[in-house]
Design a protein around this motif. Structure first.
Motif, mmCIF file in Angstrom:
data_model
loop_
_atom_site.group_PDB
_atom_site.id
_atom_site.type_symbol
_atom_site.label_atom_id
_atom_site.label_comp_id
_atom_site.label_asym_id
_atom_site.label_seq_id
_atom_site.Cartn_x
_atom_site.Cartn_y
_atom_site.Cartn_z
ATOM 1 N N ARG A 100 -6.559 -2.407 5.119
ATOM 2 C CA ARG A 100 -5.813 -3.598 5.542
ATOM 3 C C ARG A 100 -6.497 -4.326 6.677
ATOM 4 N NH1 ARG A 100 -1.216 -3.646 8.210
ATOM 5 N NH2 ARG A 100 -1.154 -5.884 7.836
ATOM 6 N N TYR A 118 0.864 -1.176 0.000
ATOM 7 C CA TYR A 118 0.000 0.000 0.000
ATOM 8 C C TYR A 118 0.894 1.218 0.000
ATOM 9 C CZ TYR A 118 -3.999 2.914 1.017
ATOM 10 O OH TYR A 118 -4.996 3.851 0.919
ATOM 11 N N SER A 151 -5.000 3.348 4.748
ATOM 12 C CA SER A 151 -4.481 1.987 4.910
ATOM 13 C C SER A 151 -5.374 1.124 5.805
ATOM 14 C CB SER A 151 -3.052 2.014 5.451
ATOM 15 O OG SER A 151 -3.028 2.662 6.705
#
Length: 182
Positions: free
Chosen positions: A112, A103, A109
């Motif tokens: 995730r 990423y 993020s």
């Protein structure tokens, strides 16, 4: 002022993702499946998602002579950078799991997180896979969420239209059962 460095977060290598998604496999066979322009059109038309290139990279997860499933490697554009991810599929085309490999954006993020990725489990090409519908959005990561959701939808259609026929032809899958005669 302080320098802002943007670091690409490498979470999993392809090898690690293979082990995470198919812990029972004793070997992985790398293949690139290419499709014709008609093939690309069919995938785009079934998934409603543009096909960025006429090929897809897969890993056949094997245990002995048995095919456990297929890991599909893909990348989609986030806001500015690419996200590399992998989708593990069962032989019947259902999602086992989705893993983010790399990423590169500064924000978003959270995709995730297991909670977001777990929504894909068990879905197949018949699933809606629409952001804010059967897949929830993460505020601040909308573009990443949308593009991964679309990528997964495209991968599921690709499996049905381009990968499964190859696996059948290569003898990896049991032939579709013929219905018993009355």
């Amino acid at each position: 002022g302080t320098m802002v460095t943007v670091v690409a977060e490498r979470y999993l290598t392809v090898e690690e993702a293979q082990r995470v998604c198919f812990p029972g496999a004793d070997r992985f066979q790398a293949e690139t499946i290419r499709f014709t322009p008609e093939g690309s059109k069919a995938i785009a038309s079934q998934s409603g998602v543009k096909v960025p290139k006429p090929e897809i990279e897969i890993r056949l997860a094997q245990h002995g002579t048995q095919l456990l499933g297929v890991l599909v490697l893909d990348r989609v554009l986030s806001k500015h950078e690419f996200i590399d991810y992998a989708v593990a599929l069962t032989v019947d085309g259902k999602i086992r799991q989705v893993e983010i490999l790399e990423y590169r954006e500064r924000y978003g993020s959270e995709i995730r997180g297991a909670k977001w990725r777990d929504q894909f489990k068990g879905k197949n090409a018949a699933a809606k896979l629409r952001l804010n519908d059967d897949i929830y959005n993460i505020s601040g990561a909308t573009i990443s969420c949308r593009h991964i959701t679309e990528g997964v939808k495209r991968i599921l259609a690709t499996y049905e239209l381009a990968v499964r026929p190859r696996l059948l032809a290569a003898g990896w899958l049991p032939s579709p059962a013929t219905s018993p005669q009355p």
